[in-house]
Design a protein around this motif. Structure first.
Motif, PDB file in Angstrom:
ATOM      1  N   ALA A 293       0.829  -1.202   0.000  1.00  0.00           N
ATOM      2  CA  ALA A 293       0.000   0.000   0.000  1.00  0.00           C
ATOM      3  C   ALA A 293       0.868   1.258   0.000  1.00  0.00           C
ATOM      4  N   LEU A 294       0.268   2.356  -0.430  1.00  0.00           N
ATOM      5  CA  LEU A 294       0.959   3.641  -0.508  1.00  0.00           C
ATOM      6  C   LEU A 294       0.208   4.690   0.301  1.00  0.00           C
ATOM      7  N   VAL A 295       0.950   5.649   0.834  1.00  0.00           N
ATOM      8  CA  VAL A 295       0.358   6.811   1.511  1.00  0.00           C
ATOM      9  C   VAL A 295       0.741   8.067   0.751  1.00  0.00           C
ATOM     10  N   LEU A 296      -0.265   8.886   0.462  1.00  0.00           N
ATOM     11  CA  LEU A 296      -0.089  10.146  -0.249  1.00  0.00           C
ATOM     12  C   LEU A 296      -0.170  11.319   0.722  1.00  0.00           C
ATOM     13  N   SER A 297       0.786  12.243   0.628  1.00  0.00           N
ATOM     14  CA  SER A 297       0.751  13.473   1.404  1.00  0.00           C
ATOM     15  C   SER A 297       1.478  14.548   0.599  1.00  0.00           C
ATOM     16  N   ASN A 298       1.972  15.593   1.268  1.00  0.00           N
ATOM     17  CA  ASN A 298       2.684  16.681   0.596  1.00  0.00           C
ATOM     18  C   ASN A 298       4.195  16.537   0.702  1.00  0.00           C
ATOM     19  N   GLY A 299       4.901  17.102  -0.267  1.00  0.00           N
ATOM     20  CA  GLY A 299       6.353  17.147  -0.182  1.00  0.00           C
ATOM     21  C   GLY A 299       6.833  17.981   0.984  1.00  0.00           C
ATOM     22  N   HIS A 300       6.091  19.026   1.329  1.00  0.00           N
ATOM     23  CA  HIS A 300       6.542  19.861   2.448  1.00  0.00           C
ATOM     24  C   HIS A 300       6.238  19.235   3.808  1.00  0.00           C
ATOM     25  N   CYS A 301       5.595  18.064   3.805  1.00  0.00           N
ATOM     26  CA  CYS A 301       5.329  17.345   5.054  1.00  0.00           C
ATOM     27  C   CYS A 301       6.403  16.312   5.375  1.00  0.00           C
ATOM     28  N   LEU A 302       7.441  16.205   4.558  1.00  0.00           N
ATOM     29  CA  LEU A 302       8.492  15.223   4.795  1.00  0.00           C
ATOM     30  C   LEU A 302       9.165  15.456   6.145  1.00  0.00           C
ATOM     31  N   SER A 303       9.532  14.357   6.806  1.00  0.00           N
ATOM     32  CA  SER A 303      10.194  14.470   8.108  1.00  0.00           C
ATOM     33  C   SER A 303      11.599  15.041   7.984  1.00  0.00           C
ATOM     34  N   THR A 304      12.156  15.018   6.773  1.00  0.00           N
ATOM     35  CA  THR A 304      13.500  15.540   6.545  1.00  0.00           C
ATOM     36  C   THR A 304      13.507  17.018   6.190  1.00  0.00           C
ATOM     37  N   GLY A 305      12.349  17.652   6.175  1.00  0.00           N
ATOM     38  CA  GLY A 305      12.265  19.065   5.846  1.00  0.00           C
ATOM     39  C   GLY A 305      11.835  19.289   4.408  1.00  0.00           C
ATOM     40  N   PHE A 306      11.843  20.535   3.990  1.00  0.00           N
ATOM     41  CA  PHE A 306      11.314  20.906   2.679  1.00  0.00           C
ATOM     42  C   PHE A 306      12.331  20.669   1.580  1.00  0.00           C
ATOM     43  N   PRO A 307      11.984  19.923   0.545  1.00  0.00           N
ATOM     44  CA  PRO A 307      12.884  19.783  -0.603  1.00  0.00           C
ATOM     45  C   PRO A 307      13.144  21.150  -1.250  1.00  0.00           C
ATOM     46  N   GLU A 308      14.360  21.344  -1.697  1.00  0.00           N
ATOM     47  CA  GLU A 308      14.697  22.584  -2.396  1.00  0.00           C
ATOM     48  C   GLU A 308      14.037  22.594  -3.777  1.00  0.00           C
ATOM     49  N   PRO A 309      13.829  23.777  -4.364  1.00  0.00           N
ATOM     50  CA  PRO A 309      13.343  23.826  -5.738  1.00  0.00           C
ATOM     51  C   PRO A 309      14.261  23.014  -6.647  1.00  0.00           C
TER      52      PRO A 309
ATOM     53  N   ALA B 293       8.858   6.592  -1.462  1.00  0.00           N
ATOM     54  CA  ALA B 293       8.987   6.270  -2.880  1.00  0.00           C
ATOM     55  C   ALA B 293       9.289   7.520  -3.704  1.00  0.00           C
ATOM     56  N   TYR B 294       8.622   8.650  -3.350  1.00  0.00           N
ATOM     57  CA  TYR B 294       8.763   9.858  -4.148  1.00  0.00           C
ATOM     58  C   TYR B 294       8.419  11.067  -3.305  1.00  0.00           C
ATOM     59  N   GLY B 295       9.195  12.129  -3.469  1.00  0.00           N
ATOM     60  CA  GLY B 295       8.891  13.368  -2.763  1.00  0.00           C
ATOM     61  C   GLY B 295       9.503  14.560  -3.469  1.00  0.00           C
ATOM     62  N   THR B 296       8.715  15.614  -3.645  1.00  0.00           N
ATOM     63  CA  THR B 296       9.221  16.832  -4.275  1.00  0.00           C
ATOM     64  C   THR B 296       8.296  18.004  -3.965  1.00  0.00           C
ATOM     65  N   MET B 297       8.839  19.219  -4.122  1.00  0.00           N
ATOM     66  CA  MET B 297       8.040  20.434  -4.099  1.00  0.00           C
ATOM     67  C   MET B 297       8.244  21.206  -5.400  1.00  0.00           C
ATOM     68  N   THR B 298       8.702  20.511  -6.418  1.00  0.00           N
ATOM     69  CA  THR B 298       8.943  21.113  -7.727  1.00  0.00           C
ATOM     70  C   THR B 298       7.794  20.767  -8.676  1.00  0.00           C
ATOM     71  N   ASP B 299       7.141  21.758  -9.248  1.00  0.00           N
ATOM     72  CA  ASP B 299       5.988  21.618 -10.139  1.00  0.00           C
ATOM     73  C   ASP B 299       4.739  21.150  -9.407  1.00  0.00           C
ATOM     74  N   THR B 300       4.915  20.358  -8.367  1.00  0.00           N
ATOM     75  CA  THR B 300       3.826  19.876  -7.534  1.00  0.00           C
ATOM     76  C   THR B 300       4.336  19.823  -6.100  1.00  0.00           C
ATOM     77  N   ASP B 301       3.515  19.368  -5.178  1.00  0.00           N
ATOM     78  CA  ASP B 301       3.901  19.305  -3.762  1.00  0.00           C
ATOM     79  C   ASP B 301       3.392  17.979  -3.222  1.00  0.00           C
ATOM     80  N   VAL B 302       4.212  16.932  -3.373  1.00  0.00           N
ATOM     81  CA  VAL B 302       3.707  15.592  -3.115  1.00  0.00           C
ATOM     82  C   VAL B 302       4.766  14.710  -2.462  1.00  0.00           C
ATOM     83  N   SER B 303       4.307  13.835  -1.585  1.00  0.00           N
ATOM     84  CA  SER B 303       5.134  12.740  -1.069  1.00  0.00           C
ATOM     85  C   SER B 303       4.310  11.467  -1.143  1.00  0.00           C
ATOM     86  N   ILE B 304       4.976  10.370  -1.493  1.00  0.00           N
ATOM     87  CA  ILE B 304       4.322   9.068  -1.593  1.00  0.00           C
ATOM     88  C   ILE B 304       5.198   8.051  -0.877  1.00  0.00           C
ATOM     89  N   TYR B 305       4.660   7.478   0.192  1.00  0.00           N
ATOM     90  CA  TYR B 305       5.368   6.474   0.978  1.00  0.00           C
ATOM     91  C   TYR B 305       4.863   5.082   0.627  1.00  0.00           C
TER      92      TYR B 305
END
Length: 294
Positions: A80-96, A128-140
Motif C-alpha cells: 500500500a501507498l500513503v499520499l501526502s505533501n512534499g513539504h510534510c516530509l520528516s526531513t524538511g522541505f525539498p529545495e526547488p 517512494a517519491y517526494g518533491t516540491m517542484t511543479d507539484t507538492d507531493v510525497s508518496i510512501y
C-alpha cells in the motif's frame, strides 16, 4: 525553507493551507508540530454532498494529513501507498528542483475509519517519491499490502483518478490530522502558483467554502461523485501577501499576478498513476510518466 525557524513556521501554515491553529509555546520543528490547543475547524455544510464522503482511509501524520491510496492498476497484493505533501516530509522541505526517490523510511501513520477513529498504526518501508517542484507531493510505500489493511481493519484505499479534474466539481478535503471534512467545489485551475522559492503548475483553486487550516496539508481532495482522489491539499493565501511564504500568488501564462487572500489550493494528482507500474513500484521512465525527475 532553509532556516530552521522559518521552516517551522512554514510547516504550520503551508502544512495546512489557511489559518494556523494557535500554539501555547514557540513553534517546534516541522516533524513535531501539533496544535492540540487549537479548536478543530467547523465543518462547512454549504456544498451538498453528492455521495457520502467520510474519513475512512485517511491518515494522520505527526504534522500533516494524508491518505492510503491505490492506482487504477494496483493489485490487492501490492504494498500500500500513503499520499501526502512534499513539504510534510520528516526531513524538511525539498529545495526547488530537488526530487527524492526510493529513500528508506520507517515513518508511521495513524489509520482512520469512517468515523475518524484511529484503528491502526501503519509503517512505511520507504519514501517512494517526494518533491516540491511543479507539484507538492510525497508518496510512501508501506510494509502492509492493501489486502492486509482491508482484512485487518475493514478499510479500503482511496483510488487516485488518472484523468484531469474538472472545474465546478463538488469536492471534499478530508483531513486525517483534524478528523474533519471540508466541502466546496473546484473553482478553477491556476497556470502557475508561486510561493516563496517554489512554483507549482496547474494547481487546483477551491471556492471559498473550503477554509482549510494548519494540519490539513496532505489531505486527499475527493471528488464527491466518484469517491476518487483528484488532488492533494497544500496551501492558501494567509494574509494577502504576494508570492511570499504562506501567501501564494497566481501567475497566468502572460505573467500577470493575482492575489486571493483567504483562498486555498491543492495540487493535481492525475499524473502520478502513470509513474507507478508493476507491484506499485515507482518508474519515472515509464511511458506517460511526466513527474519531475531527479
Amino acid at each position: 525553507m532553509r532556516m530552521p525557524l522559518v521552516a517551522a513556521l512554514f510547516a504550520l501554515v503551508i502544512a495546512g493551507a489557511g489559518a494556523v491553529p494557535a500554539v501555547a509555546a514557540p513553534a517546534p520543528a516541522p516533524e513535531t508540530v501539533a496544535a492540540e490547543s487549537a479548536a478543530a475547524p467547523v465543518k462547512d455544510a454549504a456544498a451538498p454532498a453528492i455521495q457520502a464522503v467520510n474519513l475512512a482511509g485517511t491518515v494522520a501524520l505527526s504534522n500533516c494529513s494524508g491518505s492510503v491510496v491505490r492506482f487504477p492498476n494496483s493489485l490487492d497484493t501490492d504494498p500500500a501507498l500513503v499520499l501526502s505533501n512534499g513539504h510534510c516530509l520528516s526531513t524538511g522541505f525539498p529545495e526547488p528542483g530537488e526530487v527524492l526517490v526510493n529513500q528508506a523510511s520507517s515513518r508511521t501513520f495513524g489509520l482512520l475509519n469512517s468515523a475518524g477513529t484511529r484503528v491502526a498504526t501503519l509503517r512505511a518501508s520507504k519514501l517512494a517519491y517526494g518533491t516540491m517542484t511543479d507539484t507538492d507531493v510525497s508518496i510512501y510505500q508501506l510494509t502492509s499490502t492493501y489486502a492486509t489493511i482491508k482484512s485487518s481493519y475493514g478499510i479500503s484505499a482511496l483510488t487516485v483518478q488518472n484523468t484531469h479534474p474538472t472545474a465546478g466539481t463538488a469536492i471534499t478535503v478530508a483531513s486525517g490530522y483534524w478528523k474533519t471534512l471540508y466541502n466546496c467545489n473546484i473553482d478553477g485551475f491556476v497556470y502557475r502558483l508561486e510561493e516563496g522559492d517554489w512554483t507549482w503548475k496547474d494547481s487546483v483553486r477551491y471556492t471559498s467554502a473550503c477554509q482549510t487550516i494548519g494540519g490539513t496539508s496532505g489531505s486527499p481532495v475527493i471528488d464527491q461523485s466518484t469517491g476518487n482522489v483528484v488532488a492533494v491539499n497544500n496551501t492558501g493565501n494567509e494574509d494577502g501577501g504576494t508570492c511570499t511564504v504562506n501567501n501564494p500568488c497566481e501567475v497566468d501564462a502572460s505573467g500577470n499576478v493575482t492575489v486571493r487572500q483567504g483562498i486555498n489550493y491543492a495540487q493535481e494528482t492525475y499524473l502520478i498513476p502513470a509513474c507507478f507500474t508493476t507491484g506499485n513500484q515507482l518508474n519515472l521512465s515509464a511511458s506517460g510518466c511526466t513527474l519531475p525527475k531527479p
